[in-house]
Write an enzyme that holds these catalytic residues in place. Structure first.
Site, PDB file in Angstrom:
ATOM      1  CD  GLU A 178      41.746  -9.400 -43.873  1.00  0.00           C
ATOM      2  OE1 GLU A 178      41.996  -9.203 -42.692  1.00  0.00           O
ATOM      3  OE2 GLU A 178      41.278  -8.529 -44.635  1.00  0.00           O
ATOM      4  CB  CYS A 199      41.241  -7.243 -53.178  1.00  0.00           C
ATOM      5  SG  CYS A 199      42.399  -6.377 -52.126  1.00  0.00           S
ATOM      6  CB  CYS A 254      52.210  -4.988 -43.871  1.00  0.00           C
ATOM      7  SG  CYS A 254      53.099  -3.905 -45.017  1.00  0.00           S
ATOM      8  CB  CYS A 296      50.721   2.763 -43.592  1.00  0.00           C
ATOM      9  SG  CYS A 296      51.848   2.428 -44.952  1.00  0.00           S
ATOM     10  CB  CYS A 339      47.326   0.278 -43.067  1.00  0.00           C
ATOM     11  SG  CYS A 339      47.125  -1.340 -43.826  1.00  0.00           S
ATOM     12  CD  GLU A 389      54.854  -2.727 -50.903  1.00  0.00           C
ATOM     13  OE1 GLU A 389      54.063  -1.858 -50.517  1.00  0.00           O
ATOM     14  OE2 GLU A 389      55.072  -2.939 -52.114  1.00  0.00           O
ATOM     15  CB  SER A 439      49.640   3.213 -51.244  1.00  0.00           C
ATOM     16  OG  SER A 439      48.852   2.108 -51.619  1.00  0.00           O
ATOM     17  CG  HIS A 481      47.803   6.859 -48.860  1.00  0.00           C
ATOM     18  ND1 HIS A 481      46.803   6.679 -49.785  1.00  0.00           N
ATOM     19  CD2 HIS A 481      48.234   5.610 -48.518  1.00  0.00           C
ATOM     20  CE1 HIS A 481      46.630   5.365 -49.988  1.00  0.00           C
ATOM     21  NE2 HIS A 481      47.474   4.710 -49.249  1.00  0.00           N
ATOM     22  CB  CYS A 526      43.206  -5.728 -46.955  1.00  0.00           C
ATOM     23  SG  CYS A 526      42.267  -6.666 -48.155  1.00  0.00           S
TER      24      CYS A 526
HETATM   25  N1  SAH Z   1      51.135  -2.533 -49.291  1.00  0.00           N
HETATM   26  C1  SAH Z   1      50.604  -2.194 -50.557  1.00  0.00           C
HETATM   27  C2  SAH Z   1      49.502  -3.088 -50.978  1.00  0.00           C
HETATM   28  C3  SAH Z   1      48.376  -3.192 -49.980  1.00  0.00           C
HETATM   29  S1  SAH Z   1      47.269  -2.068 -50.496  1.00  0.00           S
HETATM   30  C4  SAH Z   1      50.174  -0.735 -50.556  1.00  0.00           C
HETATM   31  O1  SAH Z   1      50.139  -0.135 -49.498  1.00  0.00           O
HETATM   32  O2  SAH Z   1      49.917  -0.229 -51.623  1.00  0.00           O
HETATM   33  C5  SAH Z   1      46.161  -1.765 -49.356  1.00  0.00           C
HETATM   34  C6  SAH Z   1      45.453  -0.535 -49.838  1.00  0.00           C
HETATM   35  O3  SAH Z   1      44.408  -0.255 -48.915  1.00  0.00           O
HETATM   36  C7  SAH Z   1      46.399   0.644 -49.833  1.00  0.00           C
HETATM   37  O4  SAH Z   1      46.141   1.567 -50.862  1.00  0.00           O
HETATM   38  C8  SAH Z   1      46.108   1.191 -48.493  1.00  0.00           C
HETATM   39  O5  SAH Z   1      46.565   2.472 -48.397  1.00  0.00           O
HETATM   40  C9  SAH Z   1      44.603   1.004 -48.407  1.00  0.00           C
HETATM   41  N2  SAH Z   1      44.111   1.073 -47.035  1.00  0.00           N
HETATM   42  C10 SAH Z   1      44.688   0.605 -45.927  1.00  0.00           C
HETATM   43  N3  SAH Z   1      43.947   0.887 -44.840  1.00  0.00           N
HETATM   44  C11 SAH Z   1      42.861   1.540 -45.297  1.00  0.00           C
HETATM   45  C12 SAH Z   1      41.709   2.101 -44.661  1.00  0.00           C
HETATM   46  N4  SAH Z   1      41.545   2.021 -43.353  1.00  0.00           N
HETATM   47  N5  SAH Z   1      40.789   2.716 -45.425  1.00  0.00           N
HETATM   48  C13 SAH Z   1      40.943   2.776 -46.782  1.00  0.00           C
HETATM   49  N6  SAH Z   1      41.984   2.276 -47.411  1.00  0.00           N
HETATM   50  C14 SAH Z   1      42.938   1.656 -46.692  1.00  0.00           C
HETATM   51 FE1  SF4 Z   2      51.579  -2.288 -45.467  1.00  0.00          FE
HETATM   52 FE2  SF4 Z   2      50.295  -1.236 -47.558  1.00  0.00          FE
HETATM   53 FE3  SF4 Z   2      49.134  -1.316 -45.113  1.00  0.00          FE
HETATM   54 FE4  SF4 Z   2      51.165   0.325 -45.550  1.00  0.00          FE
HETATM   55  S1  SF4 Z   2      49.135   0.388 -46.555  1.00  0.00           S
HETATM   56  S2  SF4 Z   2      50.923  -1.006 -43.758  1.00  0.00           S
HETATM   57  S3  SF4 Z   2      52.437  -0.857 -46.937  1.00  0.00           S
HETATM   58  S4  SF4 Z   2      49.680  -3.043 -46.407  1.00  0.00           S
END
Ligand code: SAH
Ligand code: SF4
Length: 349
Positions: free
Chosen positions: A87, A108, A115, A119, A122, A163, A219, A221, A338
């Site tokens: 995406e 983006c 991945c 997490c 996600c 990632e 990220s 969190h 995403c």
């Molecule tokens: N893997 C890398 C790059 C992908 S970023 C990383 O984690 O930084 C994807 C971003 O979207 C991250 O900041 C992640 O924490 C955020 N994200 C993922 N799921 C989400 C959700 N349900 N609501 C808001 N942000 C989310």
């Molecule tokens: Fe992967 Fe980033 Fe999603 Fe964590 S937040 S599962 S590192 S894409």
């Protein structure tokens, strides 16, 4: 499958006996005029067009689905040649946020299929990791989004699926091409590229050694190990002390402001004590904080905190003099976090 032309640098293209200046012409067609078929390269001899088409694929991905929302954010689901889906999300700039001017566009982009980091909140990690994206598949997202929308992308954020720092070499090859001035690339300067990582400390140090001035987003969190570990398994491999030390090294080297991304999830990481600890980290790193109210993911039980809690959390940061923004939501109605669109595609497939 034929090799993808965009996976190779122009210097490496196999043009047979064709003279060297053809390389520049082909690059100009792809990166300057954004054509998507060798047949459209009208100043090349027919025989060369034919040879190129026999040797290479030019399009890394095809549009599988487009979702647009009223605020003109567009989300793309791309089908890669091997049948996987990734995406990208095209977002108009918010004037006043991050110094962006109206009329500018941010894309983006994804860096992997799936991945590996899992997490808990996600959608991208729900199904595990499948493979790295190749340089051409990363560049192709930009070219295809531009072709579909008719806009020129000004900024790139690697916040799509995957990632990016786990796909380091191919990411850097893609960035070489995206950064290179026309006609050998898209001319998107390093300062307009944000790499987001879940906290791969060694790769953050490696990035610090790259002479280019990319922007870095972490990220985070969670501001303490127990909170972060509960939602991000990567924290066991690189606990906060190690991650923050790598960020500090990056910041010292680059003198650029790091962004700490902090999704707010109800009852999980939104305690105000966590905000106070976050203040300490942000001050140490001279970082700004981007608060993101959690976007509900189908199949996951997490929720965003009530509005007052989000405000109170932000106020702790702001009162302490830390620059903190609550991300204005674009595309909440199109599953813009995403990984969500791909999951839906898999569900209907
Ligand atoms: N893997 C890398 C790059 C992908 S970023 C990383 O984690 O930084 C994807 C971003 O979207 C991250 O900041 C992640 O924490 C955020 N994200 C993922 N799921 C989400 C959700 N349900 N609501 C808001 N942000 C989310
Ligand atoms: Fe992967 Fe980033 Fe999603 Fe964590 S937040 S599962 S590192 S894409």
């Amino acid at each position: 499958m034929k090799p993808l032309l965009l996976d190779q640098a122009p210097e490496a293209w196999d043009l047979g006996e064709a003279p060297a200046y053809r390389r520049r012409q082909i690059a100009e067609w792809i990166f300057g005029r954004r054509v998507t078929a060798f047949g459209q390269m009208s100043n090349l001899p027919a025989a060369l067009r034919h040879d190129l088409a026999a040797r290479y694929d030019l399009e890394p991905l095809a549009l599988a689905r487009r979702q647009g929302s009223a605020d003109t954010t567009r989300k793309y689901l791309w089908a890669l040649r091997a049948g996987d889906f990734v995406e990208s999300v095209l977002i108009p700039a918010n004037p006043g946020i991050d110094g962006d001017r109206a009329g500018r566009w941010t894309l983006c982009v994804s860096s992997q299929v799936g991945c590996a980091y899992g997490c808990k909140f996600c959608a991208s990690g729900l199904d595990g990791w499948k493979r790295h994206l190749t340089p051409g598949e990363i560049i192709g997202q930009v070219l295809a989004a531009e072709a579909d929308s008719g806009v020129r992308v000004d900024n790139l954020v690697f916040m799509g699926m995957g990632e990016p720092l786990a796909n380091y070499a191919q990411l850097m090859t893609a960035l070489d091409r995206l950064n290179a001035p026309s006609p050998s690339g898209l001319g998107i300067g390093a300062r307009h590229v944000t790499i987001s990582t879940s906290g791969l400390a060694p790769q953050i140090r490696r990035l610090a050694d790259d002479p280019r001035q990319f922007r870095l987003a972490i990220s985070l969190h969670g501001a303490t190990d127990p909170v972060r570990e509960r939602i991000m398994p990567i924290n066991r491999r690189f606990p906060l002390a190690e991650l923050l030390a790598a960020c500090e090294a990056y910041q010292r080297r680059k003198r650029k402001m790091i962004t700490l991304e902090y999704i707010l999830i109800d009852g999980i990481n939104d305690e105000l004590t966590e905000a106070h600890t976050l203040v300490r980290h942000a001050r140490r790193l001279h970082a700004k904080v981007n608060l993101i109210p959690y976007n509900t993911v189908e199949g996951l039980e997490w929720r965003r905190p009530p509005r007052e809690r989000i405000r109170a959390f932000a106020e702790v940061l702001q009162r302490a003099g830390v620059t903190a923004t609550v991300r204005l939501e674009k595309g909440h109605d199109i599953d813009a976090a995403c990984g969500q669109l791909r999951l839906k595609e898999k569900a209907v497939a």
